[in-house]
Design an enzyme around this catalytic site. Structure first.
Site, PDB file in Angstrom:
ATOM      1  CB  SER A 201       2.553   0.204  -2.020  1.00 42.92           C
ATOM      2  OG  SER A 201       2.027   1.205  -2.284  1.00 42.92           O
ATOM      3  CG  HIS A 254      -2.316   0.075  -1.519  1.00 43.25           C
ATOM      4  ND1 HIS A 254      -2.598   0.562  -0.369  1.00 43.25           N
ATOM      5  CD2 HIS A 254      -1.311   0.208  -1.941  1.00 43.25           C
ATOM      6  CE1 HIS A 254      -1.638   1.018  -0.136  1.00 43.25           C
ATOM      7  NE2 HIS A 254      -0.664   0.903  -0.923  1.00 43.25           N
TER       8      HIS A 254
END
EC number: 3.4.21.105
Length: 276
Positions: A201, A254
């Site tokens: 991610s 992230h």
């Protein structure tokens, strides 16, 4: 003139051009290593890109076939019509995109067979000073996923964004973005949670930031991300930060990944403008 996209298969390119002609939008195809699709009226770029996204989801839709019949460009033996899902996968993904997807799947299978802990002992961010020279660990944390939903979500975005970068800007650019974002997002995440984390991610968020800002600042690059999707990414970061869904998220990765992607896109778009 604005280049919209490129297709490896010239007949797939022709199908899209034929359909847009029925919608009153004139596109042209220029043959180089691939079939490059160009738009003369740049004011229609947003509309064309939206239609392109729908086309890539299902190029076998009857409306595209009907448009080709109307234009007289159809024929037999179009494998992408018979197997639209796999044709779309092949059309968008280059070799680096495929290698990463396969590596993630292999590691995921290994985790199911051997257990998460056993695989993490080999691939996780260095969890002991004695491991700091095992340099692969600074990158291989991105290959590990802890649930089917986790890997499917990340690989879908990797294929969509990474494939676009590789097809338009080359395998080298995708490799650079991947390595830098994996390294820096992993570094930030281990500061937040320690070394026991994994997932692609951080790289995916870097690609989101890169594709969106590069497309905004340098449309000639041929990559593009709808603003609604970058807004979704920001909402997801906020939701993860405040634990709104009760899920364990790599919030540090992230945020760091997104920042890396935006920074790289800003630099690359500046360099592109200087070359013009």
């Amino acid at each position: 003139m604005l280049m919209i996209t490129s297709f490896a298969n010239p007949r797939v390119a022709q199908a899209f051009v034929d359909y847009m002609a029925t919608q009153g939008v004139i596109l042209t195809i220029q043959q180089h290593n691939q079939s490059d699709v160009w738009l003369a009226d740049e004011s229609q770029a947003e509309r064309v890109r939206a239609e392109l996204a729908r086309f890539l989801e299902n190029p076998a839709d009857p409306r595209y076939l009907a448009a080709s019949w109307q234009a007289g460009h159809t024929g037999s033996g179009l494998h992408y019509r018979r197997y639209p899902f796999f044709a779309a996968l092949r059309e968008r993904a280059g070799p680096v995109t495929w290698v990463m997807m396969i590596a993630c799947v292999v590691v995921f299978i290994a985790m199911q067979i051997l257990g998460d802990q056993e695989v993490m002992l080999w691939l996780a961010w260095p969890f002991d000073p004695a491991l700091k020279f095992e340099f692969w660990r600074y990158f291989t944390h991105a290959l590990m996923h802890f649930s089917l939903m986790h890997i499917l979500f990340n690989l879908l975005w990797w294929w969509y964004l990474g494939g676009a970068v590789e097809k338009r800007l080359g395998s080298g650019k995708l490799i650079v973005i991947t390595l830098i974002s994996a390294l820096l997002s992993g570094y930030v995440q281990q500061k937040f949670s320690g070394p026991w984390f994994g997932g692609l991610s951080g790289v995916v968020y870097a690609l989101m930031g890169y594709v969106w800002l590069r497309g905004e600042r340098d449309p000639q690059s041929g990559i593009y991300l709808q603003r609604g999707l970058i807004i979704f990414a920001l909402i997801w970061i906020v939701a993860g930060w405040f634990d709104l869904f009760g899920m364990s998220m790599a919030n540090g990765a992230h945020i760091a990944g997104l920042a890396v992607g935006l920074a790289m896109a800003f630099v690359d778009s500046l360099n592109a403008r200087k070359r013009k």
